[in-house]
Design a protein around this motif. Structure first.
Motif, PDB file in Angstrom:
ATOM      1  N   TYR A  94      34.037  65.534  32.941  1.00 17.75           N
ATOM      2  CA  TYR A  94      34.027  64.300  32.047  1.00 17.75           C
ATOM      3  C   TYR A  94      32.904  63.286  32.307  1.00 17.75           C
ATOM      4  O   TYR A  94      32.184  63.604  33.303  1.00 17.75           O
ATOM      5  CB  TYR A  94      35.526  63.531  32.282  1.00 17.75           C
ATOM      6  CG  TYR A  94      35.500  63.164  33.960  1.00 17.75           C
ATOM      7  CD1 TYR A  94      34.905  62.067  34.462  1.00 17.75           C
ATOM      8  CD2 TYR A  94      36.332  63.940  34.677  1.00 17.75           C
ATOM      9  CE1 TYR A  94      35.228  61.865  36.019  1.00 17.75           C
ATOM     10  CE2 TYR A  94      36.372  63.777  36.076  1.00 17.75           C
ATOM     11  CZ  TYR A  94      35.699  62.675  36.571  1.00 17.75           C
ATOM     12  OH  TYR A  94      36.031  62.285  37.920  1.00 17.75           O
ATOM     13  N   THR A  95      32.522  62.383  31.347  1.00 18.76           N
ATOM     14  CA  THR A  95      31.515  61.589  31.692  1.00 18.76           C
ATOM     15  C   THR A  95      32.006  60.184  32.080  1.00 18.76           C
ATOM     16  O   THR A  95      33.191  59.939  31.816  1.00 18.76           O
ATOM     17  CB  THR A  95      30.548  61.331  30.403  1.00 18.76           C
ATOM     18  OG1 THR A  95      31.610  60.851  29.317  1.00 18.76           O
ATOM     19  CG2 THR A  95      30.175  62.729  29.794  1.00 18.76           C
ATOM     20  N   VAL A  96      31.123  59.436  32.380  1.00 13.16           N
ATOM     21  CA  VAL A  96      31.544  58.210  32.823  1.00 13.16           C
ATOM     22  C   VAL A  96      32.199  57.370  31.679  1.00 13.16           C
ATOM     23  O   VAL A  96      33.368  56.516  31.715  1.00 13.16           O
ATOM     24  CB  VAL A  96      30.366  57.239  33.456  1.00 13.16           C
ATOM     25  CG1 VAL A  96      30.922  55.968  33.776  1.00 13.16           C
ATOM     26  CG2 VAL A  96      29.988  57.883  34.698  1.00 13.16           C
ATOM     27  N   ASP A  97      31.640  57.405  30.519  1.00 12.98           N
ATOM     28  CA  ASP A  97      32.008  56.874  29.162  1.00 12.98           C
ATOM     29  C   ASP A  97      33.511  57.306  28.969  1.00 12.98           C
ATOM     30  O   ASP A  97      34.495  56.220  28.512  1.00 12.98           O
ATOM     31  CB  ASP A  97      31.195  56.980  28.077  1.00 12.98           C
ATOM     32  CG  ASP A  97      30.205  56.194  28.000  1.00 12.98           C
ATOM     33  OD1 ASP A  97      29.908  55.477  28.841  1.00 12.98           O
ATOM     34  OD2 ASP A  97      29.166  56.478  27.442  1.00 12.98           O
ATOM     35  N   LYS A  98      33.887  58.494  28.931  1.00 17.18           N
ATOM     36  CA  LYS A  98      35.107  59.149  28.832  1.00 17.18           C
ATOM     37  C   LYS A  98      36.200  58.554  29.694  1.00 17.18           C
ATOM     38  O   LYS A  98      37.336  58.347  29.374  1.00 17.18           O
ATOM     39  CB  LYS A  98      35.049  60.797  29.006  1.00 17.18           C
ATOM     40  CG  LYS A  98      36.281  61.494  28.745  1.00 17.18           C
ATOM     41  CD  LYS A  98      36.801  61.690  27.619  1.00 17.18           C
ATOM     42  CE  LYS A  98      38.134  62.288  27.138  1.00 17.18           C
ATOM     43  NZ  LYS A  98      39.231  62.166  28.212  1.00 17.18           N
ATOM     44  N   TYR A  99      35.764  58.676  31.135  1.00 20.22           N
ATOM     45  CA  TYR A  99      36.632  58.021  32.254  1.00 20.22           C
ATOM     46  C   TYR A  99      36.820  56.420  31.582  1.00 20.22           C
ATOM     47  O   TYR A  99      37.927  56.014  31.736  1.00 20.22           O
ATOM     48  CB  TYR A  99      35.820  57.785  33.372  1.00 20.22           C
ATOM     49  CG  TYR A  99      36.811  57.544  34.749  1.00 20.22           C
ATOM     50  CD1 TYR A  99      37.285  58.519  35.443  1.00 20.22           C
ATOM     51  CD2 TYR A  99      36.583  56.323  35.128  1.00 20.22           C
ATOM     52  CE1 TYR A  99      38.123  58.072  36.343  1.00 20.22           C
ATOM     53  CE2 TYR A  99      37.312  55.683  36.156  1.00 20.22           C
ATOM     54  CZ  TYR A  99      38.016  56.962  36.750  1.00 20.22           C
ATOM     55  OH  TYR A  99      39.021  56.194  37.788  1.00 20.22           O
ATOM     56  N   LEU A 100      35.765  55.777  31.377  1.00 23.59           N
ATOM     57  CA  LEU A 100      36.042  54.418  31.032  1.00 23.59           C
ATOM     58  C   LEU A 100      37.030  54.061  29.726  1.00 23.59           C
ATOM     59  O   LEU A 100      37.684  53.130  29.767  1.00 23.59           O
ATOM     60  CB  LEU A 100      34.909  53.738  30.740  1.00 23.59           C
ATOM     61  CG  LEU A 100      33.915  53.345  32.034  1.00 23.59           C
ATOM     62  CD1 LEU A 100      32.754  52.535  31.798  1.00 23.59           C
ATOM     63  CD2 LEU A 100      34.766  52.327  33.037  1.00 23.59           C
TER      64      LEU A 100
END
Ligand code: SAM
Ligand code: SF4
Ligand code: F3S
Length: 455
Positions: free
Chosen positions: A296-302
């Motif tokens: 996952y990316t940080v954007d997906k996590y956020l």
């Protein structure tokens, strides 16, 4: 699972009816602690009672963890200190179980360098423990079984550590192969338990008066995916929520790549499910996450955090973070600090990266020295302290339902427990409240707990 009836009868024959004491020490995650409770269940069948005092024990089992080098060093230190114990009491049986034993080089090292160890039993071979003990009692110098044949999951009996909080593994192993992590190598592939067995176990626990049920797995969100036509994790949560009784349901861990809207909706819609989510992020840098194989990316996590907070802006989140992953740059570390400030976790569990042989990350070049890693860790903890001292203030004035789990270690005349949000709550009270729910009006907040008065 093996039928141990004949072996146990033989052990009873050798040892007679006198008292025998066992000391079982579990390290590492709650899944391992749960294995420790099953080991005790098996030992109980063999006539053992339990003690925390190693000097009084006739049998000691160290149920080990391999997740970081420090965990392994600690066990080697303890095993070393038992040498004297063994000299003073040659009849003592010393056994090593748990995740360390699943690494062949460690099992070899134990056998070669620690003659005080009598037996080694692997995580998937626990049901052969009676046979190994019998071998030792029959004069064998060393007994070992680290083969992979069962999960010991439906063990008939467990000796649980608590009378009001129970851990219930719902699955074993892990398929994710995060590049830093040893767990998939020592615990094997994902195996889900049958939903009806889990539900029956929880029903039994609730009938016995258990007030907190903790569902365990390395990634509970992929529960059931290995069973054709299986029940999904949100469906399992709903089924457990429907069990009559006054209890709270917790679960961990939840891999962010699989944390679905359906899961989040289920948390909000099920009254018994705790209003807290442990969502281990590991790093605030998408580049580091890619090197970690977190998928996952940080954007997906956020985005996931955003969906949770759109339903409740003050929802409680906790996380795991690794500091000093191979070649983590200052900028990448700074992104972790930014993420911690942005998400506002109530608590973080942070670890300095530890090289685990056999994992992919162990092969990655790493130019950052240990001192720098230590400094980053201190900076991270400082940022988190600031975040939680501010964010904990939101609880002041709220009424919180708390499951009291002990007397306060910091304040005399106070008890301590956890709220649904997984926040430590301390309030004036005595030990008669332990194991009970209490409603508490919150009047004060620190950066590690809140305080109040029972209503
Ligand atoms: N399955 C859980 C997940 O993915 O969130 C984590 C289980 S692991 C036992 C608990 C935590 O230990 C991880 O979330 C990670 O932060 C940490 N950990 C695992 N391997 C590590 C390593 N080699 N060095 C430092 N920390 C590590
Ligand atoms: Fe380890 Fe990753 Fe599996 Fe968690 S999900 S146990 S961190 S490999
Ligand atoms: Fe440690 Fe094994 Fe758990 S390595 S963290 S005890 S699964």
């Amino acid at each position: 699972m093996r039928d141990n009836t004949a072996v146990i009868a033989e052990i009873n024959n050798i040892l007679g009816s006198g008292q025998r004491l066992a000391c079982v020490r579990s390290f590492g995650c709650q899944l391992n602690v749960s294995d420790g409770e099953k080991i005790k269940g098996l030992l109980k069948k063999m006539g053992y009672s339990f003690t925390d005092d190693e000097k009084a024990a006739d049998l000691i089992i160290l149920n080990t963890c391999a997740v970081r080098e420090s965990a392994e060093d600690r066990v080697f230190g303890i095993v070393g200190s038992y040498k004297k114990l063994k000299e003073e009491k040659p009849s003592l049986i010393l056994g090593i179980a748990g995740c360390m034993t699943a690494q062949s080089h460690i099992a070899e090292k134990i056998k070669k360098s620690y003659p005080q160890v009598d037996l080694v039993v692997g995580t998937s071979a626990l049901s052969s423990l009676p046979s190994l003990i019998l071998e030792c009692l029959s004069g064998s110098r060393f007994a070992q079984d680290i083969s992979e044949y069962d999960d010991f999951s439906e063990a008939a009996e467990q000796v649980r550590e608590s009378t009001f909080k129970a851990s219930v593994p719902i699955m074993f192993g892990c398929n994710n192969f995060c590049t830093y992590c040893i767990v998939p190598y020592v615990r094997g592939r994902e195996r889900s338990r049958q939903a009806q067995d889990i539900i029956a176990e929880v029903e039994g626990l609730v009938k016995q008066g258990y007030k907190e049920i903790m569902l365990l797995g390395q990634n509970v969100n992929s529960y059931g995916k290995d069973i054709h036509g299986g029940v999904s994790f949100p469906e399992l949560l709903r089924a457990i929520n429907d069990i009559p009784g006054d209890f709270i349901i917790r679960f961990m861990s939840s891999h962010p790549k699989d944390a679905s809207k359906e899961l989040i909706d289920t948390i909000f819609e099920c009254d018994k499910v705790a209003k807290h989510l442990h969502l281990p992020v590991q790093s605030g840098s998408s580049d580091v996450l890619a090197r970690m194989n977190r998928r996952y990316t940080v954007d997906k996590y956020l985005e996931t955090v955003g969906y949770i907070r759109s339903r409740d802006p003050e929802f409680s989140l906790t996380t795991d973070l690794i500091v000093g992953f191979p070649n983590e740059t200052e900028e990448e570390f700074q992104q972790t600090l930014d993420l911690v400030q942005k998400v506002k976790y109530d608590n973080i569990y942070s670890f300095i990266y530890s090289k685990r042989s056999g994992t992919k990350a162990a092969e990655m070049p790493d130019a950052i020295d240990e001192e720098e890693k230590g400094q980053r860790m201190r900076r991270l903890l400082e940022v988190q302290r600031e975040v939680s001292s501010e964010f904990y203030k939101r609880f002041i004035g709220r009424n919180m339902r708390v499951l009291v789990d002990g007397v306060s270690k910091k304040r005399e005349g106070y008890v301590s427990g956890k709220s649904s949000e997984f926040i430590i709550v301390e309030f004036p009270g005595d030990s008669s409240l332990i194991g009970q729910f209490a409603d508490v009006k919150i009047t004060g907040a620190m950066n590690w707990a809140v305080t109040g008065e029972q209503i």
